[in-house]
Design a protein around this motif. Sequence first.
Motif, PDB file in Angstrom:
ATOM      1  N   PRO A  24       0.828  -1.172   0.011  1.00 24.27           N
ATOM      2  CA  PRO A  24      -0.061  -0.060  -0.075  1.00 24.27           C
ATOM      3  C   PRO A  24       0.699   1.341   0.018  1.00 24.27           C
ATOM      4  O   PRO A  24       0.299   2.318  -0.502  1.00 24.27           O
ATOM      5  N   GLY A  25       1.957   1.219   0.487  1.00 23.46           N
ATOM      6  CA  GLY A  25       2.933   2.228   0.543  1.00 23.46           C
ATOM      7  C   GLY A  25       3.336   2.999  -0.699  1.00 23.46           C
ATOM      8  O   GLY A  25       3.063   3.820  -1.200  1.00 23.46           O
ATOM      9  N   HIS A  26       3.548   1.883  -1.772  1.00 24.24           N
ATOM     10  CA  HIS A  26       4.027   2.036  -3.263  1.00 24.24           C
ATOM     11  C   HIS A  26       2.519   2.800  -3.683  1.00 24.24           C
ATOM     12  O   HIS A  26       2.798   3.892  -4.559  1.00 24.24           O
ATOM     13  N   LEU A  27       1.384   2.103  -3.447  1.00 22.06           N
ATOM     14  CA  LEU A  27       0.181   2.692  -4.185  1.00 22.06           C
ATOM     15  C   LEU A  27      -0.079   4.196  -3.796  1.00 22.06           C
ATOM     16  O   LEU A  27      -0.112   5.313  -4.587  1.00 22.06           O
ATOM     17  N   ARG A  28       0.263   4.530  -2.491  1.00 24.25           N
ATOM     18  CA  ARG A  28       0.070   5.875  -2.091  1.00 24.25           C
ATOM     19  C   ARG A  28       1.070   6.836  -2.629  1.00 24.25           C
ATOM     20  O   ARG A  28       0.650   8.070  -2.973  1.00 24.25           O
TER      21      ARG A  28
END
Length: 351
Positions: A318-322
């Motif tokens: 999810p960090g990459h998506l954000r």
Amino acid sequence: MTIALAATTAAPAEPVTAGPAEPAARVLTGDRPTGRLHLGHYFGTLANRVRLQKGGADLFVVIADFQVLTDRDVADDLPRYVEELLLDYLAVGIDPDRATIFTHSSVPALNQLLLPFLSLVSVAELRRNPTVKDEINHSRQSSVSGLMFTYPAHQAADILFCKAGLVPVGQDQLPHLEITRTIARRFNDRYPATGSPVFPEPEALLSAAPLLLGTDGTKMSKSRDNAISLAADADETARLIRGAKTDADRHITYDPERRPEVASLLLLASLCLDREPAVLAEEIGSGGAAALKRCVTEAVNGFLAPIRARRAELARDPGHLRAVLRAGNERADAVAEATLDEVRAAMSSRY
Ligand code: TRP
């Protein structure tokens, strides 16, 4: 309006391949975050986006989170839907290092364009927009909000803030594109800039793939529960296809006019396998609906397997998506600020 048709699979004709000296053509399109995308979206527009990007286009993709509020009172689950949409984009191969993926609620200058744009369209023009009429009929609201009524002008802001020249969309979006062109033309006429006009008049790019039907034989749509989503697993896909509507004729033929449900299944397999639907029909022949559905299930699951694997992997980070969304929002913001500045200059309101 000139409407270009694009093939969905790797086609030799590249309408927007940039020449060495030209800047990359800017393309904008987008979706409302209302749930997972399905195969109709894939062959209708997603494949085109990836193809255009590979051909060198500067791709902008708007996650239209304000637009969701046009037909419902509360947008529950919006953050989750935004994430689902982003996952679908990345899983099908939109490259976030080169594309600008953004949520339009994060780009204030884009939204500010709505005010001058609204002054350029009449209430009558907004009222006769056939897509708005249709959406009002299917709305989940008891009354029509002002946002519903004005969203074609807002969509014009989505498109014009980045001066997109090409907009890959489905047929239902053509009235909005027509309003966008009208707004661009009227703005340029009313507020002539020194040098070239502020806004281009963008062209629509329709997919050349015929419309895919859902498993019940009507238009594939997530709200009708008849769609195979990209993220569905292989078993769910098999179950949906097993339950798909066919007809009483055991011998399988490709006849879109008289046998639309069978033809749509054949078309789906043919798009996934990159083979002719009539040839597939011949191979299945007297195997009947069961053999047809086996063929379609294998084709779809085989085609989606790498997309699904990639999607699952991306969902674990999810960090990459954000970070992808934050970078997209920053870039969109800079572009929108520059356009708004030109708009202010043209309107002599740079104070
Ligand atoms: N209205 C589009 C839809 O419902 C989504 C959208 C919002 C869009 N802004 C856009 C599409 C700009 C193309 C260009 O699918």
